[in-house]
Design an enzyme around this catalytic site. Structure first.
Site, PDB file in Angstrom:
ATOM      1  N   ILE A  15       0.846  -1.202   0.000  1.00  0.00           N
ATOM      2  CA  ILE A  15       0.000   0.000   0.000  1.00  0.00           C
ATOM      3  C   ILE A  15       0.881   1.252   0.000  1.00  0.00           C
ATOM      4  CG2 ILE A  15      -1.877   1.217   1.181  1.00  0.00           C
ATOM      5  CD1 ILE A  15      -2.583  -1.552   2.496  1.00  0.00           C
ATOM      6  N   ASN A  35      12.794  -1.187   6.247  1.00  0.00           N
ATOM      7  CA  ASN A  35      13.926  -2.122   6.339  1.00  0.00           C
ATOM      8  C   ASN A  35      13.721  -3.326   5.420  1.00  0.00           C
ATOM      9  OD1 ASN A  35      11.943  -3.492   7.656  1.00  0.00           O
ATOM     10  ND2 ASN A  35      13.084  -3.827   9.560  1.00  0.00           N
ATOM     11  N   SER A 128      -7.325  -0.904  10.258  1.00  0.00           N
ATOM     12  CA  SER A 128      -7.924  -2.008   9.507  1.00  0.00           C
ATOM     13  C   SER A 128      -9.353  -2.213   9.986  1.00  0.00           C
ATOM     14  CB  SER A 128      -7.086  -3.258   9.789  1.00  0.00           C
ATOM     15  OG  SER A 128      -7.795  -4.424   9.515  1.00  0.00           O
ATOM     16  N   TYR A 153      -2.999  -9.629  15.716  1.00  0.00           N
ATOM     17  CA  TYR A 153      -2.815  -8.577  14.699  1.00  0.00           C
ATOM     18  C   TYR A 153      -3.886  -7.494  14.863  1.00  0.00           C
ATOM     19  CZ  TYR A 153      -3.269  -6.136  10.268  1.00  0.00           C
ATOM     20  OH  TYR A 153      -3.399  -5.148   9.320  1.00  0.00           O
ATOM     21  N   LYS A 157      -3.854  -3.247  16.088  1.00  0.00           N
ATOM     22  CA  LYS A 157      -4.477  -2.082  15.427  1.00  0.00           C
ATOM     23  C   LYS A 157      -5.371  -1.329  16.423  1.00  0.00           C
ATOM     24  CE  LYS A 157      -2.561  -2.676  11.442  1.00  0.00           C
ATOM     25  NZ  LYS A 157      -1.451  -1.820  11.054  1.00  0.00           N
ATOM     26  N   PHE A 177     -10.545  -1.616   4.333  1.00  0.00           N
ATOM     27  CA  PHE A 177     -11.252  -2.891   4.187  1.00  0.00           C
ATOM     28  C   PHE A 177     -10.311  -3.846   3.433  1.00  0.00           C
ATOM     29  CE2 PHE A 177     -15.300  -2.565   6.404  1.00  0.00           C
ATOM     30  CZ  PHE A 177     -15.040  -1.348   7.008  1.00  0.00           C
ATOM     31  N   GLY A 293     -11.994 -18.177  12.791  1.00  0.00           N
ATOM     32  CA  GLY A 293     -11.780 -16.739  12.980  1.00  0.00           C
ATOM     33  C   GLY A 293     -12.384 -15.875  11.892  1.00  0.00           C
TER      34      GLY A 293
HETATM   35  P1  NAD Z   1       3.439  -4.600   3.499  1.00  0.00           P
HETATM   36  O1  NAD Z   1       4.017  -5.669   4.339  1.00  0.00           O
HETATM   37  O2  NAD Z   1       3.526  -4.733   2.028  1.00  0.00           O
HETATM   38  O3  NAD Z   1       4.066  -3.171   3.914  1.00  0.00           O
HETATM   39  C1  NAD Z   1       4.574  -2.895   5.185  1.00  0.00           C
HETATM   40  C2  NAD Z   1       5.974  -2.331   4.996  1.00  0.00           C
HETATM   41  O4  NAD Z   1       6.533  -2.000   6.270  1.00  0.00           O
HETATM   42  C3  NAD Z   1       6.920  -3.320   4.342  1.00  0.00           C
HETATM   43  O5  NAD Z   1       7.604  -2.691   3.274  1.00  0.00           O
HETATM   44  C4  NAD Z   1       7.888  -3.716   5.464  1.00  0.00           C
HETATM   45  O6  NAD Z   1       9.163  -4.035   4.955  1.00  0.00           O
HETATM   46  C5  NAD Z   1       7.863  -2.469   6.321  1.00  0.00           C
HETATM   47  N1  NAD Z   1       8.157  -2.689   7.740  1.00  0.00           N
HETATM   48  C6  NAD Z   1       7.513  -3.488   8.619  1.00  0.00           C
HETATM   49  N2  NAD Z   1       8.073  -3.379   9.836  1.00  0.00           N
HETATM   50  C7  NAD Z   1       9.081  -2.488   9.731  1.00  0.00           C
HETATM   51  C8  NAD Z   1      10.023  -1.944  10.646  1.00  0.00           C
HETATM   52  N3  NAD Z   1      10.073  -2.313  11.929  1.00  0.00           N
HETATM   53  N4  NAD Z   1      10.908  -1.042  10.175  1.00  0.00           N
HETATM   54  C9  NAD Z   1      10.899  -0.645   8.873  1.00  0.00           C
HETATM   55  N5  NAD Z   1      10.048  -1.124   7.971  1.00  0.00           N
HETATM   56  C10 NAD Z   1       9.128  -2.039   8.396  1.00  0.00           C
HETATM   57  O7  NAD Z   1       1.922  -4.419   3.955  1.00  0.00           O
HETATM   58  P2  NAD Z   1       0.762  -3.546   3.315  1.00  0.00           P
HETATM   59  O8  NAD Z   1      -0.261  -4.470   2.801  1.00  0.00           O
HETATM   60  O9  NAD Z   1       1.309  -2.502   2.444  1.00  0.00           O
HETATM   61  O10 NAD Z   1       0.174  -2.904   4.636  1.00  0.00           O
HETATM   62  C11 NAD Z   1       0.563  -1.604   5.067  1.00  0.00           C
HETATM   63  C12 NAD Z   1      -0.143  -1.293   6.369  1.00  0.00           C
HETATM   64  O11 NAD Z   1      -1.552  -1.401   6.165  1.00  0.00           O
HETATM   65  C13 NAD Z   1       0.193  -2.237   7.519  1.00  0.00           C
HETATM   66  O12 NAD Z   1       0.208  -1.479   8.709  1.00  0.00           O
HETATM   67  C14 NAD Z   1      -0.975  -3.199   7.529  1.00  0.00           C
HETATM   68  O13 NAD Z   1      -1.200  -3.746   8.793  1.00  0.00           O
HETATM   69  C15 NAD Z   1      -2.116  -2.278   7.129  1.00  0.00           C
HETATM   70  N6  NAD Z   1      -3.260  -2.977   6.506  1.00  0.00           N
HETATM   71  C16 NAD Z   1      -3.044  -3.814   5.453  1.00  0.00           C
HETATM   72  C17 NAD Z   1      -4.124  -4.479   4.880  1.00  0.00           C
HETATM   73  C18 NAD Z   1      -3.932  -5.441   3.746  1.00  0.00           C
HETATM   74  O14 NAD Z   1      -4.787  -6.310   3.538  1.00  0.00           O
HETATM   75  N7  NAD Z   1      -2.857  -5.349   2.968  1.00  0.00           N
HETATM   76  C19 NAD Z   1      -5.416  -4.260   5.378  1.00  0.00           C
HETATM   77  C20 NAD Z   1      -5.595  -3.399   6.455  1.00  0.00           C
HETATM   78  C21 NAD Z   1      -4.494  -2.744   7.013  1.00  0.00           C
HETATM   79  C1  WQD Z   2     -11.341 -12.883   2.213  1.00  0.00           C
HETATM   80  C2  WQD Z   2     -12.467 -13.906   2.113  1.00  0.00           C
HETATM   81  C3  WQD Z   2     -12.123 -15.888   3.413  1.00  0.00           C
HETATM   82  C4  WQD Z   2      -8.730 -17.422   1.177  1.00  0.00           C
HETATM   83  C5  WQD Z   2      -7.585 -10.269   6.148  1.00  0.00           C
HETATM   84  C6  WQD Z   2      -7.205  -9.673   7.453  1.00  0.00           C
HETATM   85  C7  WQD Z   2      -7.544  -8.227   7.499  1.00  0.00           C
HETATM   86  C8  WQD Z   2      -6.951  -7.486   6.332  1.00  0.00           C
HETATM   87  C9  WQD Z   2      -7.236  -8.169   5.037  1.00  0.00           C
HETATM   88  C10 WQD Z   2      -4.881  -6.600   7.161  1.00  0.00           C
HETATM   89  C11 WQD Z   2     -12.790 -14.530   3.462  1.00  0.00           C
HETATM   90  C12 WQD Z   2     -12.160 -16.218   1.931  1.00  0.00           C
HETATM   91  C13 WQD Z   2      -9.777 -16.641   1.596  1.00  0.00           C
HETATM   92  C14 WQD Z   2      -9.000 -18.706   0.626  1.00  0.00           C
HETATM   93  C15 WQD Z   2     -11.359 -18.307   0.940  1.00  0.00           C
HETATM   94  N1  WQD Z   2      -5.527  -7.416   6.439  1.00  0.00           N
HETATM   95  N2  WQD Z   2     -11.064 -17.075   1.483  1.00  0.00           N
HETATM   96  N3  WQD Z   2     -10.324 -19.080   0.514  1.00  0.00           N
HETATM   97  O1  WQD Z   2      -9.817 -12.509   6.093  1.00  0.00           O
HETATM   98  O2  WQD Z   2     -11.191 -10.622   5.098  1.00  0.00           O
HETATM   99  O3  WQD Z   2      -8.976 -10.138   5.970  1.00  0.00           O
HETATM  100  O4  WQD Z   2      -6.913  -9.554   5.116  1.00  0.00           O
HETATM  101  O5  WQD Z   2      -5.282  -5.751   7.899  1.00  0.00           O
HETATM  102  O6  WQD Z   2      -7.036  -7.721   8.669  1.00  0.00           O
HETATM  103  O7  WQD Z   2      -7.919 -10.342   8.478  1.00  0.00           O
HETATM  104  O8  WQD Z   2      -9.160 -11.424   3.897  1.00  0.00           O
HETATM  105  O9  WQD Z   2      -8.392 -12.264   1.727  1.00  0.00           O
HETATM  106  O10 WQD Z   2      -7.950 -13.668   3.780  1.00  0.00           O
HETATM  107  O11 WQD Z   2     -10.267 -13.460   2.928  1.00  0.00           O
HETATM  108  O12 WQD Z   2     -12.504 -18.707   0.825  1.00  0.00           O
HETATM  109  O13 WQD Z   2      -8.125 -19.466   0.257  1.00  0.00           O
HETATM  110  O14 WQD Z   2     -12.017 -14.978   1.273  1.00  0.00           O
HETATM  111  O15 WQD Z   2     -12.819 -16.874   4.131  1.00  0.00           O
HETATM  112  O16 WQD Z   2     -14.172 -14.704   3.493  1.00  0.00           O
HETATM  113  P1  WQD Z   2      -9.865 -11.260   5.326  1.00  0.00           P
HETATM  114  P2  WQD Z   2      -8.848 -12.734   3.049  1.00  0.00           P
END
Ligand code: NAD
Ligand code: WQD
Length: 331
Positions: A15, A35, A128, A153, A157, A177, A293
């Site tokens: 992101i 890092n 999240s 996790y 948050k 989302f 979960g």
């Molecule tokens: P990502 O793992 O691709 O990005 C996180 C980045 O942070 C990585 O580049 C990693 O190398 C860096 N990082 C982690 N710990 C570090 C540290 N101690 N020092 C320096 N760098 C560090 O993940 P993302 O999907 O881009 O997610 C970004 C943020 O959004 C995270 O906080 C994640 O929890 C949150 N988020 C992600 C999702 C999702 O589904 N991808 C959904 C909701 C929230």
């Molecule tokens: C989506 C839907 C599964 C895999 C997680 C984290 C959330 C956020 C996003 C960081 C669900 C179904 C999945 C598979 C399936 N990340 N599924 N077969 O669980 O909504 O959210 O990622 O913040 O915090 O909890 O995302 O992509 O894992 O699942 O049927 O092999 O797909 O049951 O309904 P989720 P997901």
């Protein structure tokens, strides 16, 4: 004119890298701290290729107070922070909660300490929709209470959002989302170390032949087709919400939280069908047991972001599925 500097911990990630491109487009000067513990230098190169110039970055661990202080010392006139740095695997957080508490909460605390020391007031935090637990009312709004966290996790948050409320900084917590898709160039994307566990990467890995099939986790939920419902949002839209939030925060001191979703609930089977249709490719799947979960359904009410940030999701889920497939083929 003064540079509009924004420090972006975790800016080399999935992101973060998309957000860096949008910040640059909007006239900000983003500076990445990462890092690369869950990403790749390829994203840094990809960003530079997209924006047509080198991007400033520091290969530093965000839990290292001295190293972070040094960066703040180096950069004056910082307008704000966009804090992405965290671990994000729900499954791993259950196996190793301490790793998640230390990094996700620890990195925020270090950044806040530096902000205090160097008088930076604005922070946008990657939260999240997991903070809501199992919501009572759908679509979920920002004033829904935080229920019991479903994983360590999710708990990190919730705790980070509370830390932001209890401190004196101006903050925006963006409750994402389900982010999906990639930049149309396929030059940046998700280089996560861990095996894919999210639905869309599992679909693309199946489509390309690296997996035999998608296992749909349960079809006996109380939803239209029995499979779970989520709100899948294009990462480009998500990235833009950070730029809007930074502009907003500069003008509106205080504590804010926004849902960043499309408002549209999509079932697992619908997601598979949309992927197939958008890319004209078949995806092998079968129905399996429920995943422990999993929440039956969650999707966003994002009206507050529309009213306050002037932000709403513009990309379609079809566009997101096409870009996800392009990324799988190119990465
Ligand atoms: P990502 O793992 O691709 O990005 C996180 C980045 O942070 C990585 O580049 C990693 O190398 C860096 N990082 C982690 N710990 C570090 C540290 N101690 N020092 C320096 N760098 C560090 O993940 P993302 O999907 O881009 O997610 C970004 C943020 O959004 C995270 O906080 C994640 O929890 C949150 N988020 C992600 C999702 C999702 O589904 N991808 C959904 C909701 C929230
Ligand atoms: C989506 C839907 C599964 C895999 C997680 C984290 C959330 C956020 C996003 C960081 C669900 C179904 C999945 C598979 C399936 N990340 N599924 N077969 O669980 O909504 O959210 O990622 O913040 O915090 O909890 O995302 O992509 O894992 O699942 O049927 O092999 O797909 O049951 O309904 P989720 P997901």
């Amino acid at each position: 004119m003064n540079e509009r500097k924004v420090i972006v911990p975790g800016g080399a990630g999935y992101i973060g890298s998309h957000t860096i491109v949008e910040l640059h487009k909007s006239g900000f000067t983003p500076i990445i701290i990462d890092n690369l513990c869950n990403s790749s230098e390829k994203n840094i190169k990809g960003i530079s290729e997209i924006i047509g110039k080198d991007i400033k970055w520091h290969n530093v661990d965000c839990t290292n107070q001295k190293a972070i202080d040094n960066i703040f010392e180096l950069e004056d006139n910082i307008e704000g922070i966009i804090h992405f740095a965290a671990y994000k695997s729900v499954e791993e957080s259950v196996q190793n909660p301490k790793k998640y508490y230390d990094n996700n909460i620890g990195s925020l605390e270090v950044i806040l300490n530096s902000m205090k020391k160097y008088k930076v007031n604005n922070i946008i935090f990657s939260s999240s929709c997991t903070v809501y637990g199992i919501p009572d009312i759908l679509p979920v709004t920002e004033n829904a209470s935080f229920k019991k966290a479903e994983s360590p996790y999710a708990e990190t948050k919730q705790i980070c959002e509370k830390i932001l409320i209890e401190n004196n900084f101006s903050s925006v917590s963006l409750r994402y989302f389900n982010p999906i898709g990639s930049h149309s160039s396929s030059l940046i994307g998700d280089y996560s170390d861990d095996k894919a566990s999210n639905l869309i990467p599992i679909i693309t890995e199946t489509a390309i032949g690296n997996r035999e099939k998608v296992t749909v986790f349960g079809n006996d939920y109380n939803t239209s087709d029995g499979t779970c419902i989520r709100d899948y949002i294009h990462v480009l839209d998500l990235a833009k919400s950070h730029v809007k939030s930074m502009d907003f925060l500069i003008k509106n001191a205080g504590k804010h939280a926004f849902n960043i979703g499309t408002g549209i609930g999509v079932s697992v089977l619908q997601a598979i069908r949309i992927f197939e249709k958008s890319n004209n490719i078949k995806v092998n799947y079968s129905i399996g047991p429920r995943r422990i979960g999993d929440i039956e359904q969650i999707y966003a009410n994002s009206n507050l972001a529309k009213v306050k940030l002037n932000w709403e999701a513009k990309e379609t889920i079809e566009q997101a599925m096409i870009s996800a497939w392009e990324w799988e083929k190119k990465k």
